[in-house]
Design an enzyme around this catalytic site. Structure first.
Site, PDB file in Angstrom:
ATOM      1  N   ASP A   1       0.865  -1.167   0.000  1.00  0.00           N
ATOM      2  CA  ASP A   1       0.000   0.000   0.000  1.00  0.00           C
ATOM      3  C   ASP A   1       0.917   1.237   0.000  1.00  0.00           C
ATOM      4  O   ASP A   1       2.119   1.121   0.259  1.00  0.00           O
ATOM      5  CB  ASP A   1      -0.868  -0.074   1.265  1.00  0.00           C
ATOM      6  CG  ASP A   1      -1.587   1.211   1.522  1.00  0.00           C
ATOM      7  OD1 ASP A   1      -2.397   1.588   0.673  1.00  0.00           O
ATOM      8  OD2 ASP A   1      -1.328   1.842   2.567  1.00  0.00           O
TER       9      ASP A   1
ATOM     10  N   ASP B   1      -1.536  -0.518   5.903  1.00  0.00           N
ATOM     11  CA  ASP B   1      -1.853   0.106   7.192  1.00  0.00           C
ATOM     12  C   ASP B   1      -3.336   0.127   7.489  1.00  0.00           C
ATOM     13  O   ASP B   1      -3.737   0.548   8.573  1.00  0.00           O
ATOM     14  CB  ASP B   1      -1.365   1.558   7.190  1.00  0.00           C
ATOM     15  CG  ASP B   1      -2.124   2.405   6.178  1.00  0.00           C
ATOM     16  OD1 ASP B   1      -2.265   1.950   5.022  1.00  0.00           O
ATOM     17  OD2 ASP B   1      -2.591   3.497   6.539  1.00  0.00           O
TER      18      ASP B   1
ATOM     19  N   ASP C   1      -0.143   5.248   0.839  1.00  0.00           N
ATOM     20  CA  ASP C   1      -0.399   6.232   1.905  1.00  0.00           C
ATOM     21  C   ASP C   1      -0.533   5.540   3.258  1.00  0.00           C
ATOM     22  O   ASP C   1      -1.305   4.589   3.405  1.00  0.00           O
ATOM     23  CB  ASP C   1      -1.702   6.987   1.634  1.00  0.00           C
ATOM     24  CG  ASP C   1      -1.706   7.712   0.306  1.00  0.00           C
ATOM     25  OD1 ASP C   1      -1.605   8.931   0.308  1.00  0.00           O
ATOM     26  OD2 ASP C   1      -1.806   7.036  -0.741  1.00  0.00           O
TER      27      ASP C   1
HETATM   28  O1  LIG Z   1      -5.959   7.518  -1.127  1.00  0.00           O
HETATM   29  C1  LIG Z   1      -6.431   6.791  -0.228  1.00  0.00           C
HETATM   30  O2  LIG Z   1      -7.608   6.826   0.129  1.00  0.00           O
HETATM   31  C2  LIG Z   1      -5.539   5.818   0.478  1.00  0.00           C
HETATM   32  O3  LIG Z   1      -4.464   5.421  -0.302  1.00  0.00           O
HETATM   33  P1  LIG Z   1      -3.725   4.052   0.068  1.00  0.00           P
HETATM   34  O4  LIG Z   1      -4.570   2.959  -0.516  1.00  0.00           O
HETATM   35  O5  LIG Z   1      -2.374   4.196  -0.601  1.00  0.00           O
HETATM   36  O6  LIG Z   1      -3.607   3.989   1.549  1.00  0.00           O
HETATM   37 MG   LIG Z   2      -2.894   3.142   3.322  1.00  0.00          MG
END
Ligand SMILES: O=C(O)COP(=O)(O)O
Ligand SMILES: [Mg+2]
Length: 227
Positions: A9, A175, A11
């Site tokens: 992942d 996360d 963010d």
């Molecule tokens: O943009 C988002 O809602 C979260 O992004 P992610 O999947 O990289 O945690």
């Molecule tokens: Mg994330």
């Protein structure tokens, strides 16, 4: 374990992007003449892509009821957010400790790395480039790359298929509940990180295969347990 593919992942796992996301959300709200929110509130709205982040910001809560927002309102707010985030993205975004080294160690150990984020794909290359990570990942999918996004298994299965790896040979690392559920839905082992954005909840409640409080511990565990 004998895994070949590590799907990360973005963010809240590799990068702490919420300071920029919060600034862009508040810039959007100000442009629309609405009240802004503290970063700690906005953090709990991240995870289901930009459109949901914008919708949550417009209603000021995590649950957005059907019919609570009309499509034109949401389309306009999303466009304002995109313009703001395009400018702001990267200003305050940092990699979490030991991520840069850890990713390179895992690549050097022979793993194929992939990135599956719910962030719109248009924002991804600039951020990857800012960390010099553009060559690290063999596949990169955003939240709008396919009709389905995490927690749906589709983006994970798509990456496996593209790279010629079975789900049993892959691990999903993230996360958020969206990452753990997507991995479980795809039939993969999952590794959770506790420091990111999971709606303020403990990632361990989702029953990942294992969970870690920092990235270095995750890297060590993979290198020691996947002989
Ligand atoms: O943009 C988002 O809602 C979260 O992004 P992610 O999947 O990289 O945690
Ligand atoms: Mg994330």
């Amino acid at each position: 374990m004998d895994k070949q593919l590590l799907i990360f992942d973005f963010d809240g796992t590799l990068i702490d992007s919420v300071p920029d996301l919060a600034d862009a959300v508040n810039a959007m709200l100000s442009t629309l003449g609405k009240d802004t929110y503290p970063i700690d509130t906005i953090r709990n709205w991240v995870g289901n892509g930009s459109r949901m982040l914008v919708a949550r910001a417009l209603v000021g809560k995590i649950e957005v009821l059907e019919d609570e927002l009309n499509t034109d309102t949401l389309d306009h707010a999303e466009a304002v957010f995109f313009t703001a985030y395009k400018d702001i993205s990267g200003s305050k975004t940092v990699a979490y400790p030991d991520v840069d080294d850890g990713l390179k160690q895992l690549r050097a150990a022979g793993y194929t790395l992939a990135l599956v984020t719910n962030k719109p794909i248009g924002f991804v290359p600039k951020i990857l480039q800012s960390f010099g990570w553009q060559e690290l990942f063999s596949a990169v999918l955003g939240g709008d790359s396919l009709p389905q996004k995490k927690p749906d298994a589709a983006p994970l299965l798509h990456v496996c298929q593209t790279l010629g790896v079975t789900p049993a040979q892959a691990i999903m690392i993230g996360d958020s509940r969206n990452d753990i559920l997507a991995g479980q839905n795809a039939g993969m082992d999952t590794l959770g990180l506790s420091y990111g954005y999971n709606y303020g909840q403990d990632i361990r409640k989702l029953n990942p295969t294992h969970a870690f409080d920092d990235f270095a511990a995750l890297v060590q565990w993979i290198l020691q347990n996947d002989a």
